[in-house]
Write an enzyme that holds these catalytic residues in place. Sequence first.
Site, PDB file in Angstrom:
ATOM      1  CG  HIS A   1      -1.975 -12.604   5.807  1.00  0.00           C
ATOM      2  ND1 HIS A   1      -2.020 -11.208   5.514  1.00  0.00           N
ATOM      3  CD2 HIS A   1      -3.501 -12.575   6.320  1.00  0.00           C
ATOM      4  CE1 HIS A   1      -2.901 -10.789   6.011  1.00  0.00           C
ATOM      5  NE2 HIS A   1      -3.737 -11.562   6.020  1.00  0.00           N
TER       6      HIS A   1
ATOM      7  NE  ARG B   1      -3.864  -1.894   1.892  1.00  0.00           N
ATOM      8  CZ  ARG B   1      -4.244  -3.291   1.661  1.00  0.00           C
ATOM      9  NH1 ARG B   1      -2.955  -4.262   2.007  1.00  0.00           N
ATOM     10  NH2 ARG B   1      -4.716  -4.115   1.560  1.00  0.00           N
TER      11      ARG B   1
END
Length: 246
Positions: free
Chosen positions: A122, A35
């Site tokens: 994850h 990001r």
Amino acid sequence: MNEVEQLASWIQESSNIVFFGGAGTSTESGIPDFRSAAGLYQTEQHSPYPPEELLSRHFFDQHADIFYDFYRGKMLHPDAEPNGCHKLLARLEQEGRLKAVITQNIDGLHQKAGSTNVFELHGSVHRNACMDCGRFYPLNDIIRSKDAVPRCTACNGVIKPDVVLYEEELDQNTLYQSVDAISSADLLLVGGTSLTVHPAAQLITYFRGKHTVLLNATPTAYDRQADLLITEPIGEVMIKVDQLLG
């Protein structure tokens, strides 16, 4: 006492440290984050498919060939080496100070540095399995496969990386273990994460210990809640801390 000296002091005083980290932990190892201005989500904006679409479960099921082209080209960094952050955390675990690393990363660099108690929220690129028979495949098999979509040598089923895609749930046992670790910690180190990905980011709200240290290059919604905020590159900071600890 400056920020780095304060961090080193708190580490010396602590016997139950937990680290919670994200993609920024590995940028100094040459792995782009998601990001930031130079992150994957920004540099791939001109692709026919946005990264959030490419990394979704429905896209994998419908277009596994396009998924794997993106995944192999952008998500796999087999030659990456641990940086100062990974190395210090491994040292602190060996000394018995650090009890757990909780990571949103899938690169396996914490283990490569020597950490053993790592909760991978994850998943990991190093674990891959046939969706039909469950046969395990290491990362090298995915990289070396000449097929657009890697297939099982036993049953020809599609091989899927053990990474959590959009639309998939996090492993509940990993979440519970992470909550337990954070709840019992006396020092929480949070590094390289924007703290915007949920439910992972909510885990830090379970901390009830003495000090929270936030090491992140860009502002987060949790900055004001941290006892210590450091915005310098996390790998460089941890190298300095390592030297102060002696």
